[in-house]
Design a protein around this motif. Sequence first.
Motif, PDB file in Angstrom:
ATOM      1  N   ALA A 182     -17.502  15.977 -18.580  1.00  0.00           N
ATOM      2  CA  ALA A 182     -16.204  16.653 -18.453  1.00  0.00           C
ATOM      3  C   ALA A 182     -16.401  18.061 -17.898  1.00  0.00           C
ATOM      4  N   ARG A 183     -17.377  18.788 -18.421  1.00  0.00           N
ATOM      5  CA  ARG A 183     -17.634  20.160 -17.960  1.00  0.00           C
ATOM      6  C   ARG A 183     -18.122  20.181 -16.521  1.00  0.00           C
ATOM      7  N   LEU A 184     -19.027  19.274 -16.173  1.00  0.00           N
ATOM      8  CA  LEU A 184     -19.530  19.215 -14.802  1.00  0.00           C
ATOM      9  C   LEU A 184     -18.420  18.873 -13.822  1.00  0.00           C
ATOM     10  N   THR A 185     -17.623  17.860 -14.144  1.00  0.00           N
ATOM     11  CA  THR A 185     -16.537  17.443 -13.252  1.00  0.00           C
ATOM     12  C   THR A 185     -15.496  18.536 -13.116  1.00  0.00           C
ATOM     13  N   PHE A 186     -15.191  19.199 -14.203  1.00  0.00           N
ATOM     14  CA  PHE A 186     -14.225  20.302 -14.182  1.00  0.00           C
ATOM     15  C   PHE A 186     -14.655  21.380 -13.194  1.00  0.00           C
ATOM     16  N   GLY A 187     -15.909  21.787 -13.259  1.00  0.00           N
ATOM     17  CA  GLY A 187     -16.398  22.809 -12.339  1.00  0.00           C
ATOM     18  C   GLY A 187     -16.380  22.356 -10.891  1.00  0.00           C
ATOM     19  N   GLU A 188     -16.742  21.101 -10.654  1.00  0.00           N
ATOM     20  CA  GLU A 188     -16.746  20.591  -9.287  1.00  0.00           C
ATOM     21  C   GLU A 188     -15.325  20.499  -8.724  1.00  0.00           C
ATOM     22  N   VAL A 189     -14.367  20.078  -9.550  1.00  0.00           N
ATOM     23  CA  VAL A 189     -12.982  19.965  -9.088  1.00  0.00           C
ATOM     24  C   VAL A 189     -12.436  21.341  -8.736  1.00  0.00           C
ATOM     25  N   LEU A 190     -12.742  22.343  -9.527  1.00  0.00           N
ATOM     26  CA  LEU A 190     -12.277  23.699  -9.228  1.00  0.00           C
ATOM     27  C   LEU A 190     -12.791  24.179  -7.871  1.00  0.00           C
ATOM     28  N   SER A 191     -14.001  23.727  -7.498  1.00  0.00           N
ATOM     29  CA  SER A 191     -14.582  24.191  -6.240  1.00  0.00           C
ATOM     30  C   SER A 191     -14.061  23.456  -5.017  1.00  0.00           C
ATOM     31  N   GLU A 195      -9.809  22.958  -1.007  1.00  0.00           N
ATOM     32  CA  GLU A 195     -10.262  22.592   0.337  1.00  0.00           C
ATOM     33  C   GLU A 195      -9.080  22.099   1.175  1.00  0.00           C
ATOM     34  N   THR A 196      -9.268  22.166   2.505  1.00  0.00           N
ATOM     35  CA  THR A 196      -8.189  21.829   3.429  1.00  0.00           C
ATOM     36  C   THR A 196      -7.723  20.387   3.267  1.00  0.00           C
ATOM     37  N   TYR A 197      -8.651  19.463   3.074  1.00  0.00           N
ATOM     38  CA  TYR A 197      -8.252  18.059   2.990  1.00  0.00           C
ATOM     39  C   TYR A 197      -7.412  17.779   1.744  1.00  0.00           C
ATOM     40  N   VAL A 198      -7.651  18.548   0.675  1.00  0.00           N
ATOM     41  CA  VAL A 198      -6.832  18.380  -0.528  1.00  0.00           C
ATOM     42  C   VAL A 198      -5.438  18.938  -0.293  1.00  0.00           C
ATOM     43  N   ARG A 214      -8.625   9.647  -4.741  1.00  0.00           N
ATOM     44  CA  ARG A 214      -9.014   9.269  -3.383  1.00  0.00           C
ATOM     45  C   ARG A 214      -9.607  10.440  -2.605  1.00  0.00           C
ATOM     46  N   ASP A 215      -9.128  11.641  -2.863  1.00  0.00           N
ATOM     47  CA  ASP A 215      -9.594  12.790  -2.082  1.00  0.00           C
ATOM     48  C   ASP A 215     -10.592  13.667  -2.824  1.00  0.00           C
ATOM     49  N   ILE A 216     -10.401  13.825  -4.136  1.00  0.00           N
ATOM     50  CA  ILE A 216     -11.272  14.726  -4.889  1.00  0.00           C
ATOM     51  C   ILE A 216     -12.471  14.003  -5.476  1.00  0.00           C
ATOM     52  N   LEU A 217     -12.232  12.900  -6.176  1.00  0.00           N
ATOM     53  CA  LEU A 217     -13.326  12.214  -6.867  1.00  0.00           C
ATOM     54  C   LEU A 217     -14.490  11.837  -5.952  1.00  0.00           C
ATOM     55  N   PRO A 218     -14.254  11.239  -4.764  1.00  0.00           N
ATOM     56  CA  PRO A 218     -15.400  10.892  -3.915  1.00  0.00           C
ATOM     57  C   PRO A 218     -16.260  12.097  -3.526  1.00  0.00           C
ATOM     58  N   ASN A 219     -15.660  13.284  -3.527  1.00  0.00           N
ATOM     59  CA  ASN A 219     -16.406  14.468  -3.108  1.00  0.00           C
ATOM     60  C   ASN A 219     -17.090  15.191  -4.263  1.00  0.00           C
ATOM     61  N   VAL A 220     -16.943  14.661  -5.473  1.00  0.00           N
ATOM     62  CA  VAL A 220     -17.670  15.240  -6.616  1.00  0.00           C
ATOM     63  C   VAL A 220     -18.624  14.216  -7.228  1.00  0.00           C
ATOM     64  N   LEU A 221     -18.792  13.071  -6.571  1.00  0.00           N
ATOM     65  CA  LEU A 221     -19.636  12.015  -7.132  1.00  0.00           C
ATOM     66  C   LEU A 221     -21.125  12.332  -7.040  1.00  0.00           C
ATOM     67  N   ALA A 222     -21.534  13.126  -6.048  1.00  0.00           N
ATOM     68  CA  ALA A 222     -22.967  13.388  -5.875  1.00  0.00           C
ATOM     69  C   ALA A 222     -23.584  14.049  -7.108  1.00  0.00           C
ATOM     70  N   PRO A 223     -23.047  15.173  -7.589  1.00  0.00           N
ATOM     71  CA  PRO A 223     -23.651  15.770  -8.788  1.00  0.00           C
ATOM     72  C   PRO A 223     -23.528  14.890 -10.020  1.00  0.00           C
ATOM     73  N   ILE A 224     -22.458  14.108 -10.103  1.00  0.00           N
ATOM     74  CA  ILE A 224     -22.309  13.200 -11.245  1.00  0.00           C
ATOM     75  C   ILE A 224     -23.397  12.128 -11.204  1.00  0.00           C
ATOM     76  N   PHE A 299     -29.324  14.939  -2.364  1.00  0.00           N
ATOM     77  CA  PHE A 299     -27.951  15.377  -2.228  1.00  0.00           C
ATOM     78  C   PHE A 299     -27.819  16.903  -2.159  1.00  0.00           C
ATOM     79  N   ASP A 300     -28.905  17.598  -2.494  1.00  0.00           N
ATOM     80  CA  ASP A 300     -28.934  19.056  -2.472  1.00  0.00           C
ATOM     81  C   ASP A 300     -27.781  19.622  -3.320  1.00  0.00           C
ATOM     82  N   VAL A 301     -27.744  19.209  -4.604  1.00  0.00           N
ATOM     83  CA  VAL A 301     -26.693  19.664  -5.508  1.00  0.00           C
ATOM     84  C   VAL A 301     -27.328  20.265  -6.739  1.00  0.00           C
ATOM     85  N   GLU A 302     -26.513  21.048  -7.455  1.00  0.00           N
ATOM     86  CA  GLU A 302     -26.905  21.604  -8.746  1.00  0.00           C
ATOM     87  C   GLU A 302     -26.132  20.896  -9.833  1.00  0.00           C
TER      88      GLU A 302
END
Length: 304
Positions: A182-191, A195-198, A214-224, A299-302
């Motif tokens: 929950a904490r990881l996803t929360f931080g990724e969604v805030l970032s 974005e323009t596509y959102v 469809r727009d946010i979740l696929p772009n936060v899957l890498a760190p998850i 994936f070059d993620v933190e």
Amino acid sequence: MSDTEPTVDDSTDSALARRIDDLNRIVYRFRQNPMSVVGLAIILSFVLIAVFAPWIAPYPSDAGHGGEPAVHFDQKFESPSADHLFGTDQAGRDIFSRVLFGTRLSLKIGVVVLAAAVSIGVPVGLVAGYVGGGVGMTLMRITDVFLSVPPLVLALSVSVALDSSLTNAMLAIAAVWWPWYARLTFGEVLSVKKETYVEASRGIGATSFRTIFRDILPNVLAPITVKMSLDMGYAILVAAALGFLGLGAQPPTPEWGTMVSQGRDYLPGQWWYSTFPGLAIFLIVLGFNFLGDGLRDMFDVEVQ
């Protein structure tokens, strides 16, 4: 149509070529870390063992395959030999066979725990990050309450409150793990939500549900994904700790932590009883850690 105008087939081929190039770059980055390849090999080996355990194990009945584990008191505490590679336990059961079948239990624990943790934590983080305001603050404060308690202490508390069993142990570990997602996803969604596509998705009138999934979740899957690969080993380790303390799988279930706990009563004379299940725990945790490091580089993620 002019000769230079691209066709649908040309566009499809171009898109396919780009995807192949992207895949090649990902594989190349993964292979740049030799330890990640070693980790992948270790995990694949354990998966194959779990799948083919009934055919690999020389004494599958000793691990309870097909019913209750067999006992052979006339063969108890035999040291490692050609007949029993890892020796036998106090009931004469083949430890090698039991360790092989224990692989199934350990991987099952990891998969179930992470599936439950992700199913709870990721939606909570998505909603909290996207909606924000009072709803987001409330969800994150609840998450912080769980995060404020040391994970093993919380897992022990839940296990004690429930009956000691493998199922309840998995529930206890899942209760520990979901807040981190929950904490990881929360931080990724805030970032990414600015974005323009959102913004474009909102602008065309897309519903919040569509925008989130469809727009946010696929772009936060890498760190998850990276965190899941790292957490798999830790979940197995916590389950083994609960089994060691008598709060997880119960004898005669061939679970590694339970076997280590039983074997400690016979140390140092029958050293093989605890040593080989302990080595299995060490190797599978090491493999997932190596694999997680490789995915993080790829994936070059933190991750938190």
